[in-house]
Each structure stands twice: as C-alpha cells, then as structure tokens.
Design a protein around this motif. Structure first.
Motif, PDB file in Angstrom:
ATOM      1  N   PHE A 166       0.806  -1.205   0.000  1.00 20.27           N
ATOM      2  CA  PHE A 166       0.000   0.000   0.000  1.00 20.27           C
ATOM      3  C   PHE A 166       0.839   1.254   0.000  1.00 20.27           C
ATOM      4  O   PHE A 166       0.454   2.278  -0.548  1.00 20.27           O
ATOM      5  N   ASP A 206      -8.677   6.672   2.395  1.00 21.61           N
ATOM      6  CA  ASP A 206      -9.335   7.003   3.659  1.00 21.61           C
ATOM      7  C   ASP A 206      -9.667   8.495   3.667  1.00 21.61           C
ATOM      8  O   ASP A 206      -8.759   9.334   3.709  1.00 21.61           O
ATOM      9  N   SER A 222       0.162  -6.173   2.074  1.00 16.64           N
ATOM     10  CA  SER A 222      -0.962  -5.553   1.375  1.00 16.64           C
ATOM     11  C   SER A 222      -1.949  -6.584   0.858  1.00 16.64           C
ATOM     12  O   SER A 222      -1.571  -7.701   0.496  1.00 16.64           O
ATOM     13  N   ARG A 241      -6.850  -1.240  -6.261  1.00 14.75           N
ATOM     14  CA  ARG A 241      -6.825  -0.608  -4.928  1.00 14.75           C
ATOM     15  C   ARG A 241      -6.394  -1.655  -3.917  1.00 14.75           C
ATOM     16  O   ARG A 241      -6.925  -2.769  -3.909  1.00 14.75           O
ATOM     17  N   THR A 264      -4.876  -2.238   0.375  1.00 15.51           N
ATOM     18  CA  THR A 264      -4.753  -1.671   1.721  1.00 15.51           C
ATOM     19  C   THR A 264      -3.815  -2.546   2.536  1.00 15.51           C
ATOM     20  O   THR A 264      -3.540  -3.695   2.177  1.00 15.51           O
ATOM     21  N   ASP A 317      -1.034   2.670   8.631  1.00  9.55           N
ATOM     22  CA  ASP A 317      -2.056   1.985   7.838  1.00  9.55           C
ATOM     23  C   ASP A 317      -2.310   2.821   6.599  1.00  9.55           C
ATOM     24  O   ASP A 317      -2.460   4.046   6.686  1.00  9.55           O
ATOM     25  N   VAL A 335      -3.897   3.168   2.324  1.00 10.74           N
ATOM     26  CA  VAL A 335      -4.769   2.773   1.217  1.00 10.74           C
ATOM     27  C   VAL A 335      -4.181   3.380  -0.050  1.00 10.74           C
ATOM     28  O   VAL A 335      -3.814   4.556  -0.068  1.00 10.74           O
ATOM     29  N   GLU A 364      -2.897   8.053  -2.480  1.00  9.19           N
ATOM     30  CA  GLU A 364      -2.573   7.225  -1.321  1.00  9.19           C
ATOM     31  C   GLU A 364      -2.884   7.991  -0.048  1.00  9.19           C
ATOM     32  O   GLU A 364      -2.738   9.217   0.002  1.00  9.19           O
TER      33      GLU A 364
END
Length: 205
Positions: free
Chosen positions: A2, A52, A129, A141, A143, A154, A156, A174
């Motif tokens: 990620f 996020d 990931s 995509r 995460t 953390d 994404v 990102e």
C-alpha cells in the motif's frame, strides 16, 4: 504494497519515509489537465472505493505515459518485479503471498531494509498488502499496514489507468494513518510514476 515505495529514509522515532510535462498536458482532457496543475478534483476510486477520507496524510498525482495500456498494466500488476524497474532509496524485496495473476484478495509483502540514521540503528519495515478492488486495465486498490520497530502506518493506495490520445494517463492516490503518517510526504508517488513511465516507454524501444 500500500505504501508503494514510500519507505525511503528514517530519523529518530522511525519517521515515515515514504516510487515531458508540456506534452502530457497537451494530451490530457481539460479536467485531467486541471488536476495535473494541482487544482481540486474528486478523490480517485476503484469500483466505488477510494482512500481514507479521514486521513490527514494524503497525496495524489498523475503522469502521461506514451505506451500501450497493456504494457503499463503488466508492469504495475507484476508486483514481484517492481524492484527491477523502480529505484527505491532503500533496498526492497517484494513477494506474492498467493499464486496466479493479481486479482481481488491477492496478498503481497514488501520488505524494506532501512539504513542507519544515527542515533537510529538500521531497521526493517514490512508492508503487507491486500488487493481489495481490481478491474483489469482500469483500476486497482490495495490496503494494509507497514510495521517495524517503533513504526506503524495503515495505508490505502488507489491506481487509475485512462486511455487518452497518444498513450495512457496514470493516476494514483494514497492515504496514511498512524503515528508516523506524514501529511507533508509525497509518499514516493512522484518517483514511482516517473519510474513506471521510464520502464513502460523503454519497453517500446
């Protein structure tokens, strides 16, 4: 991975260290050109899912690549080969945790070996990931967390691939949350995009 290639340098407390413009702009639609100039634009998504929205650390970028979509997609989807064309600031290895083509629920793990940055000793950050969404030739995509001694983020990561006149517009965004998330970091995305462009265009020569 990620974070992509965003682990690149380190300081005390395991700081997060996060991989032809005129021609590109001329080839883009008006909306894409506006985004490339840093103007507001909607967050990127893949099958309706994005980064996020609550994360303070977010970065978005894009690049125009004069190469077939298939060439670009194959480079990006072959995660274990990333180190062969990327130029990470710290040694990195990537391995798949499952078999077959990259697809939804695929898992992969990047290990980044950070050099000493006194008074911090050398260390290793492991990024695990999971691909959450993937539409062939259009978007992906993933995460997952990045963990190391005194280090946790953390993240994404979203990628979009759009055919335009003369090539492909590759967009990426990102987000990071966690103790070491850095709102000022470009998360390595600018370098990653440039490396992808170099590798894809070189494949045609």
């Amino acid at each position: 991975m990620f974070l992509g290639r965003s682990i690149s340098r380190r300081r005390v407390g395991a700081r997060a260290v996060m991989v032809a413009l005129p021609l590109a702009i001329a080839a883009l639609p008006a909306q894409a050109a506006a985004i490339a100039h840093g103007l507001p634009g909607a967050s990127l998504t893949c099958q309706g899912k994005g980064v996020d929205p609550a994360a303070e650390a977010r970065h978005r970028s894009e690049i125009f690549i004069q190469a077939p979509l298939r060439t670009i997609w194959n480079l990006q989807a072959d995660v274990e080969a990333w180190p062969s064309w990327q130029k990470p600031a710290a040694p990195m290895t990537v391995k798949r945790l499952d078999a077959g083509p990259l697809r939804r629920n695929s898992r992969f793990q990047a290990t980044v070996h950070l050099p000493a940055d006194p008074p911090a000793p050398p260390g290793t950050v492991v990024i695990t990931s999971v691909v959450r969404q993937l539409q062939y030739g259009t978007c992906m995509r993933w995460t997952g967390p990045a963990d190391g001694p005194g280090f946790h983020i953390d993240g994404v990561h979203v990628w979009n691939f759009v055919k335009v006149r003369g090539g492909v517009l590759v967009r990426t965004e990102e987000s990071h949350t966690g103790p070491q998330a850095d709102p000022k970091s470009d998360m390595g995305l600018e370098t990653w995009l440039n490396d992808l462009k170099t590798a894809a265009e070189a494949a045609l020569r």
